[in-house]
Design an enzyme around this catalytic site. Structure first.
Site, PDB file in Angstrom:
ATOM      1  N   ASN A 211       1.102  -0.906   0.278  1.00 55.84           N
ATOM      2  CA  ASN A 211      -0.376   0.061   0.355  1.00 55.84           C
ATOM      3  C   ASN A 211       0.821   1.238   0.018  1.00 55.84           C
ATOM      4  O   ASN A 211       1.374   1.225   0.821  1.00 55.84           O
ATOM      5  CB  ASN A 211      -1.269  -0.231   1.092  1.00 55.84           C
ATOM      6  CG  ASN A 211      -1.696   1.518   1.254  1.00 55.84           C
ATOM      7  OD1 ASN A 211      -2.671   1.293   0.443  1.00 55.84           O
ATOM      8  ND2 ASN A 211      -1.487   1.977   1.865  1.00 55.84           N
ATOM      9  N   HIS A 248      -5.005   9.881  -1.693  1.00 50.86           N
ATOM     10  CA  HIS A 248      -5.424  11.138  -0.988  1.00 50.86           C
ATOM     11  C   HIS A 248      -4.398  12.503  -2.417  1.00 50.86           C
ATOM     12  O   HIS A 248      -3.556  12.756  -2.375  1.00 50.86           O
ATOM     13  CB  HIS A 248      -4.333  11.083   0.103  1.00 50.86           C
ATOM     14  CG  HIS A 248      -4.221  10.405   1.139  1.00 50.86           C
ATOM     15  ND1 HIS A 248      -5.675   9.903   1.560  1.00 50.86           N
ATOM     16  CD2 HIS A 248      -3.842   9.229   1.501  1.00 50.86           C
ATOM     17  CE1 HIS A 248      -5.072   9.500   2.862  1.00 50.86           C
ATOM     18  NE2 HIS A 248      -3.637   8.830   2.186  1.00 50.86           N
ATOM     19  N   GLU A 277      -7.766   5.179   0.232  1.00 49.12           N
ATOM     20  CA  GLU A 277      -7.408   5.802   1.984  1.00 49.12           C
ATOM     21  C   GLU A 277      -8.145   6.609   0.648  1.00 49.12           C
ATOM     22  O   GLU A 277      -7.627   8.163   1.484  1.00 49.12           O
ATOM     23  CB  GLU A 277      -6.626   5.957   2.145  1.00 49.12           C
ATOM     24  CG  GLU A 277      -5.672   4.787   2.911  1.00 49.12           C
ATOM     25  CD  GLU A 277      -3.931   5.094   3.464  1.00 49.12           C
ATOM     26  OE1 GLU A 277      -3.925   6.526   3.794  1.00 49.12           O
ATOM     27  OE2 GLU A 277      -3.481   4.046   4.614  1.00 49.12           O
ATOM     28  N   ASP A 279      -9.238  10.417  -0.153  1.00 53.56           N
ATOM     29  CA  ASP A 279     -10.038  11.734   0.385  1.00 53.56           C
ATOM     30  C   ASP A 279      -9.641  12.406  -1.041  1.00 53.56           C
ATOM     31  O   ASP A 279      -8.070  11.753  -2.082  1.00 53.56           O
ATOM     32  CB  ASP A 279      -9.349  12.349   1.412  1.00 53.56           C
ATOM     33  CG  ASP A 279      -8.203  12.304   1.664  1.00 53.56           C
ATOM     34  OD1 ASP A 279      -7.421  12.052   0.967  1.00 53.56           O
ATOM     35  OD2 ASP A 279      -7.337  11.910   3.126  1.00 53.56           O
TER      36      ASP A 279
HETATM   37  C1  XIL Z   1      -3.438   9.080   9.336  1.00 53.93           C
HETATM   38  C2  XIL Z   1      -4.831   8.715  10.308  1.00 53.93           C
HETATM   39  O1  XIL Z   1      -5.763   9.227   9.498  1.00 53.93           O
HETATM   40  C3  XIL Z   1      -4.572  10.171  11.203  1.00 53.93           C
HETATM   41  O2  XIL Z   1      -5.630   9.910  12.228  1.00 53.93           O
HETATM   42  C4  XIL Z   1      -2.765   9.605  12.401  1.00 53.93           C
HETATM   43  O3  XIL Z   1      -2.927  10.580  13.042  1.00 53.93           O
HETATM   44  C5  XIL Z   1      -1.890   9.068  11.127  1.00 53.93           C
HETATM   45  O4  XIL Z   1      -2.171   8.601   9.938  1.00 53.93           O
HETATM   46  N1  XIL Z   1      -0.929   6.661   5.078  1.00 53.93           N
HETATM   47  C6  XIL Z   1      -1.468   5.921   5.491  1.00 53.93           C
HETATM   48  C7  XIL Z   1      -2.590   6.282   6.736  1.00 53.93           C
HETATM   49  O5  XIL Z   1      -1.311   4.434   5.413  1.00 53.93           O
HETATM   50  O6  XIL Z   1      -2.104   5.265   8.157  1.00 53.93           O
HETATM   51  C8  XIL Z   1      -3.143   7.063   7.692  1.00 53.93           C
HETATM   52  O7  XIL Z   1      -3.652   7.396   8.739  1.00 53.93           O
HETATM   53  C9  XIL Z   1      -2.656   8.380   6.223  1.00 53.93           C
HETATM   54  C10 XIL Z   1      -1.639   8.430   5.222  1.00 53.93           C
END
Ligand code: XIL
Length: 484
Positions: A211, A248, A277, A279
């Protein structure tokens, strides 16, 4: 968008199976065959809409919000897959070395399964959110701790997690395509494949994912580096089943329409893909729909997970990047995603788990340029292997199996007749023993699982007829092989 007059073959098959008896020979036109698709009522939640094509639509869940009923109402209604936002990370699950704590992780897990959702595991080996004790480790102690962590967490959830993010974010941003520097990386470049092998043994039922973020744009060096790693893993039989694209998207890392190409290219390597993930800064409905359609366009795209429920739940709340407002109302992007899911059609192809073995090929000595060869195409058990000029015959065609065998003629295995230096390497009927299992390493060495010794061209020989034996690995080019 796919035209309704030309449904994908998977859909054609499905419809054919369901309706063949009614339609074939009676109304036999393609237009009639696809009619059930167009008459399908639109679903009214993200999870149900995604399920129409066999996919899931998930969210990250934070255990601390599970007593907020606005949050749980939306999460339960809309999503059918759950990722723990932080609760399954290393600092949460092994706060003291060797002492596992699944309190928060189980809160998320139990909420998910009690509400009928599948769970993605996130994440087992990562440079970030390590507990203090792990941050202070290095070398073989860290390597051991990593494996122990993977074993501990995967044992707790054995058989219960659909996909595990085994390794997270191992490549550095920018144009180098290099690995990210970290304590794990400094234990040796093979830390990732070791993590995957450990994970496969710990829970053979879970799909094992790599990932990362900033790997959605096909032209970026980080994407290419990840692609090269996955291709290499598939070629060498390292157990990997899926790649997670965090997605992201923001002003520094915007969505690009070549994301679909990226997903297709990874899928073509023989792994599933997932958007893990999602957004999007500003939550453009168009961009959300584009991402959704990219997944729907790729049969091996398993599903989409957004990284939180409401904007106020987001780790980047200031970007207002999610599908629901802070008050729980649906944003325009929500409708864009729902409509895209309702219009989508392709059914994902399930991955055969574990990793399917790559096809047959030659094994060529780096020093000699000659191939691993069964003398005279013999099929007799006990025939010692040799080097010989590469040719197209079946006595030089080796298939790596999921178990780690190297098979020739279908049922004969590359077999070590002993465990010491000089032991003969021969063909023998496959029987599943460790003397018939081999580890193909990224440096080109081929190591016997039982002996730990290397496949070696005897006495550094390079000529036709040079015999093949086991010998202590010394990094010599008579112990390095390429598969062609
Ligand atoms: C983020 C969480 O959303 C937050 O709450 C935490 O403080 C930091 O981690 N990549 C990832 C996730 O794989 O685990 C991360 O999540 C965001 C970036």
């Amino acid at each position: 968008m796919r035209s309704h007059s030309s449904p994908p073959s998977t859909v054609r098959r499905k419809i054919g199976g369901l309706f063949a008896a009614l339609t074939v020979g009676v109304l036999g036109s393609t237009a009639v065959l696809v009619a059930p698709l167009t008459s399908h009522a639109a679903e009214s939640t993200l999870g149900k809409a995604a399920a129409q094509s066999g996919r899931y639509f998930g969210t990250a869940i934070a255990s601390g919000r599970l007593n907020d009923s606005t949050y749980t109402t939306i999460a339960n209604r809309e999503f059918n897959s759950v990722t723990a936002e932080n609760e399954m990370k290393i600092d949460a699950t092994e706060p003291q070395q060797g002492q596992f704590n699944f309190t928060a992780a189980d809160r998320v897990y139990n909420w998910a399964v009690q509400n009928g959702k599948q769970v993605r595991g996130h994440t087992l080996a990562w440079h970030s959110q390590q507990p203090g004790w792990m941050q202070n480790l290095s070398g073989s102690a860290l390597r051991q701790a990593m494996n122990n962590h993977i074993n501990g967490v995967m044992a707790h959830y054995k058989g219960k997690i659909t996909q595990w993010d085994v390794v997270n974010e191992a490549f550095v941003d920018g144009t180098s395509g290099a690995r990210r520097d970290s304590n794990l990386q400094r234990t040796g470049n093979d830390w990732i494949e070791v993590a995957f092998r450990t994970a496969r043994a710990a829970d053979p039922a879970a799909k094992l994912c790599y990932n990362d973020y900033n790997v959605e744009n096909w032209t970026w060096a980080k994407t290419q580096a990840m692609y090269a790693m996955v291709r290499d893993f598939k070629q060498r039989g390292v157990p990997i089943d899926c790649v997670g694209f965090q997605s992201h998207f923001n002003n520094d890392s915007p969505y690009n329409s070549n994301f679909r190409t990226t997903l297709q290219n990874f899928a073509a390597l023989g792994v599933d893909v997932a958007i893990t993930e999602l957004d999007i800064q500003g939550a453009s409905g168009t961009t959300y729909a584009n991402v959704t359609n990219d997944c729907l366009a790729v049969p091996r795209c398993l599903g989409i997970t957004v990284w939180g429920v409401r904007d106020t739940d987001s780790w980047r709340a200031e970007h207002t990047p999610l599908l629901f407002n802070g008050d729980g109302s649906k944003k325009p992007a929500y409708t864009s995603v729902l409509n895209a899911l309702n219009a989508g059609s392709t059914t994902p192809t399930p991955t055969p788990t574990p990793t399917p073995s790559p096809g047959a090929g030659q094994i060529k000595g780096v020093a000699s340029g000659r191939c691993l060869d069964v003398p005279n195409s013999s099929t007799t058990d006990g025939t010692q292997l040799q080097l010989w000029d590469c040719n197209s015959r079946t006595n030089q065609q080796w298939t790596l199996t999921v178990a780690g065998e190297l098979r020739v003629y279908g049922d004969k295995c590359l077999d070590a007749a002993g465990t010491g230096n000089g032991a003969k390497v021969q063909i023998y009927s496959c029987w599943g023993g460790d003397n018939q299992k081999w580890r193909l390493n990224s440096d080109g060495s081929i190591v016997g699982v039982q002996s730990g010794l290397c496949l070696d061209a005897a006495a550094n020989g390079t000529a036709n007829g040079t015999l093949i034996q086991l010998y202590s690995c010394w990094n010599g080019s008579n112990q390095h092989w390429t598969r062609t």
